[in-house]
Scaffold this motif. Sequence first.
Motif, PDB file in Angstrom:
ATOM      1  N   PHE A  96       0.812  -1.196   0.000  1.00  0.00           N
ATOM      2  CA  PHE A  96       0.000   0.000   0.000  1.00  0.00           C
ATOM      3  C   PHE A  96       0.859   1.266   0.000  1.00  0.00           C
ATOM      4  O   PHE A  96       0.493   2.267  -0.626  1.00  0.00           O
ATOM      5  CB  PHE A  96      -0.955   0.009   1.194  1.00  0.00           C
ATOM      6  CG  PHE A  96      -2.240  -0.722   0.935  1.00  0.00           C
ATOM      7  CD1 PHE A  96      -3.208  -0.180   0.107  1.00  0.00           C
ATOM      8  CD2 PHE A  96      -2.471  -1.962   1.497  1.00  0.00           C
ATOM      9  CE1 PHE A  96      -4.392  -0.850  -0.149  1.00  0.00           C
ATOM     10  CE2 PHE A  96      -3.652  -2.643   1.245  1.00  0.00           C
ATOM     11  CZ  PHE A  96      -4.623  -2.081   0.418  1.00  0.00           C
ATOM     12  N   LEU A  97       1.990   1.230   0.684  1.00  0.00           N
ATOM     13  CA  LEU A  97       2.884   2.383   0.656  1.00  0.00           C
ATOM     14  C   LEU A  97       3.425   2.638  -0.750  1.00  0.00           C
ATOM     15  O   LEU A  97       3.696   3.784  -1.126  1.00  0.00           O
ATOM     16  CB  LEU A  97       4.047   2.162   1.629  1.00  0.00           C
ATOM     17  CG  LEU A  97       3.736   2.294   3.119  1.00  0.00           C
ATOM     18  CD1 LEU A  97       4.943   1.893   3.942  1.00  0.00           C
ATOM     19  CD2 LEU A  97       3.299   3.713   3.478  1.00  0.00           C
ATOM     20  N   ASP A  98       3.581   1.584  -1.525  1.00  0.00           N
ATOM     21  CA  ASP A  98       4.122   1.713  -2.869  1.00  0.00           C
ATOM     22  C   ASP A  98       3.053   1.965  -3.930  1.00  0.00           C
ATOM     23  O   ASP A  98       3.381   2.149  -5.098  1.00  0.00           O
ATOM     24  CB  ASP A  98       4.896   0.443  -3.248  1.00  0.00           C
ATOM     25  CG  ASP A  98       6.206   0.317  -2.485  1.00  0.00           C
ATOM     26  OD1 ASP A  98       6.729   1.358  -2.047  1.00  0.00           O
ATOM     27  OD2 ASP A  98       6.685  -0.819  -2.302  1.00  0.00           O
ATOM     28  N   GLU A 141      11.556   8.532  11.722  1.00  0.00           N
ATOM     29  CA  GLU A 141      10.604   9.641  11.723  1.00  0.00           C
ATOM     30  C   GLU A 141       9.812   9.662  10.420  1.00  0.00           C
ATOM     31  O   GLU A 141       8.583   9.857  10.423  1.00  0.00           O
ATOM     32  CB  GLU A 141      11.342  10.976  11.904  1.00  0.00           C
ATOM     33  CG  GLU A 141      11.976  11.174  13.267  1.00  0.00           C
ATOM     34  CD  GLU A 141      10.948  11.560  14.327  1.00  0.00           C
ATOM     35  OE1 GLU A 141       9.742  11.647  13.993  1.00  0.00           O
ATOM     36  OE2 GLU A 141      11.348  11.785  15.482  1.00  0.00           O
ATOM     37  N   ASP A 142      10.512   9.467   9.312  1.00  0.00           N
ATOM     38  CA  ASP A 142       9.837   9.444   8.012  1.00  0.00           C
ATOM     39  C   ASP A 142       8.865   8.271   7.926  1.00  0.00           C
ATOM     40  O   ASP A 142       7.747   8.409   7.405  1.00  0.00           O
ATOM     41  CB  ASP A 142      10.868   9.338   6.877  1.00  0.00           C
ATOM     42  CG  ASP A 142      11.694  10.607   6.730  1.00  0.00           C
ATOM     43  OD1 ASP A 142      11.236  11.649   7.226  1.00  0.00           O
ATOM     44  OD2 ASP A 142      12.781  10.539   6.131  1.00  0.00           O
ATOM     45  N   ARG A 143       9.301   7.125   8.429  1.00  0.00           N
ATOM     46  CA  ARG A 143       8.459   5.942   8.421  1.00  0.00           C
ATOM     47  C   ARG A 143       7.187   6.175   9.256  1.00  0.00           C
ATOM     48  O   ARG A 143       6.092   5.779   8.852  1.00  0.00           O
ATOM     49  CB  ARG A 143       9.243   4.751   8.986  1.00  0.00           C
ATOM     50  CG  ARG A 143       8.469   3.456   9.150  1.00  0.00           C
ATOM     51  CD  ARG A 143       8.263   2.758   7.843  1.00  0.00           C
ATOM     52  NE  ARG A 143       7.657   1.447   8.024  1.00  0.00           N
ATOM     53  CZ  ARG A 143       7.364   0.620   7.037  1.00  0.00           C
ATOM     54  NH1 ARG A 143       7.641   0.972   5.791  1.00  0.00           N
ATOM     55  NH2 ARG A 143       6.804  -0.551   7.262  1.00  0.00           N
ATOM     56  N   LEU A 144       7.335   6.811  10.383  1.00  0.00           N
ATOM     57  CA  LEU A 144       6.194   7.107  11.248  1.00  0.00           C
ATOM     58  C   LEU A 144       5.190   7.989  10.516  1.00  0.00           C
ATOM     59  O   LEU A 144       3.976   7.736  10.570  1.00  0.00           O
ATOM     60  CB  LEU A 144       6.672   7.785  12.531  1.00  0.00           C
ATOM     61  CG  LEU A 144       5.580   8.207  13.524  1.00  0.00           C
ATOM     62  CD1 LEU A 144       4.787   7.005  14.005  1.00  0.00           C
ATOM     63  CD2 LEU A 144       6.202   8.946  14.709  1.00  0.00           C
ATOM     64  N   ILE A 145       5.667   9.019   9.846  1.00  0.00           N
ATOM     65  CA  ILE A 145       4.783   9.923   9.105  1.00  0.00           C
ATOM     66  C   ILE A 145       4.052   9.168   8.008  1.00  0.00           C
ATOM     67  O   ILE A 145       2.840   9.332   7.797  1.00  0.00           O
ATOM     68  CB  ILE A 145       5.590  11.098   8.528  1.00  0.00           C
ATOM     69  CG1 ILE A 145       6.116  11.979   9.661  1.00  0.00           C
ATOM     70  CG2 ILE A 145       4.737  11.924   7.570  1.00  0.00           C
ATOM     71  CD1 ILE A 145       7.091  13.042   9.204  1.00  0.00           C
ATOM     72  N   GLU A 146       4.781   8.321   7.290  1.00  0.00           N
ATOM     73  CA  GLU A 146       4.184   7.518   6.223  1.00  0.00           C
ATOM     74  C   GLU A 146       3.067   6.628   6.739  1.00  0.00           C
ATOM     75  O   GLU A 146       1.964   6.592   6.183  1.00  0.00           O
ATOM     76  CB  GLU A 146       5.247   6.630   5.578  1.00  0.00           C
ATOM     77  CG  GLU A 146       6.248   7.339   4.706  1.00  0.00           C
ATOM     78  CD  GLU A 146       7.257   6.363   4.131  1.00  0.00           C
ATOM     79  OE1 GLU A 146       8.051   6.813   3.309  1.00  0.00           O
ATOM     80  OE2 GLU A 146       7.246   5.181   4.503  1.00  0.00           O
ATOM     81  N   GLU A 148       1.390   6.763   9.584  1.00  0.00           N
ATOM     82  CA  GLU A 148       0.248   7.502  10.130  1.00  0.00           C
ATOM     83  C   GLU A 148      -0.670   7.985   9.004  1.00  0.00           C
ATOM     84  O   GLU A 148      -1.903   7.897   9.125  1.00  0.00           O
ATOM     85  CB  GLU A 148       0.744   8.685  10.961  1.00  0.00           C
ATOM     86  CG  GLU A 148       1.322   8.286  12.308  1.00  0.00           C
ATOM     87  CD  GLU A 148       1.871   9.469  13.075  1.00  0.00           C
ATOM     88  OE1 GLU A 148       1.970   9.372  14.314  1.00  0.00           O
ATOM     89  OE2 GLU A 148       2.209  10.497  12.442  1.00  0.00           O
ATOM     90  N   ALA A 149      -0.074   8.480   7.938  1.00  0.00           N
ATOM     91  CA  ALA A 149      -0.867   8.932   6.796  1.00  0.00           C
ATOM     92  C   ALA A 149      -1.603   7.759   6.153  1.00  0.00           C
ATOM     93  O   ALA A 149      -2.789   7.861   5.819  1.00  0.00           O
ATOM     94  CB  ALA A 149       0.032   9.623   5.769  1.00  0.00           C
TER      95      ALA A 149
END
Length: 237
Positions: A96-98, A141-146, A148-149
């Motif tokens: 889903f991230l991709d 931090e970037d992974r967390l933002i991803e 959460e979104a």
Amino acid sequence: MAALSIGSAWTVGRTSSRRTAPSRPKISCVGWDPEGLLGPPKTGHIARREFQKRLEKDSDAREAFDRQVREEQERRRALREARVVPDTIEELIEYFLDTEARELEYEMARLRPRLNKDFFNHLQFELGQLRFAVSKTKEMEDRLIELEAMQKVLLEGTEAYDKMQADLVLARERLTKLLQSEDKKATLLEMLERNELDRSLLTLLDENIANAHKYNQKQAAEFMEKIRSAVLKYMTV
């Protein structure tokens, strides 16, 4: 099936070194281009009306527009068929991230059974680990933002999809009742009083009309078009 509307606009950014783009495109509601096939529209009501008038008057513009829509639909179809759905929850999260933002609605509908309690529990567990990590790196931090979104998109998207499916089930029941009624005017008035004439019923009628035209069932199409006009009339009374 009726189109699923996720919301106004979300950006799911990803800055992992595996990505070539720093952020994901937005999911946007588009006025004169509902499929989002031609990119962001010109802003303003006047610009949209000018575009519509041009298509109505200019046959070459209409033909070019239709051809571009068909080509984009074929491109998306080929990409969808080429995608391989993973087996594990961990891989599904990455899947889903991709996924392109414009394809999220399709993938959520296709993979709705996989977006279950186990999936969201696993996603929440990983979010907790990232939030409460003693020391965080930039990648974390970037992974967390991803995540959460993505969690927000999937939760709201699946809720909207489930509601849409429930509405369509009710719409089918109401349409069957209406079509089988001997006194359609009385039935329409009864449905109006019960607040049963809604957009889902119109959407279902539109799908049936389109299918009737597709299979050259002219009488059925004309009959349902009359029903649709009556439904729309009573909805706006």
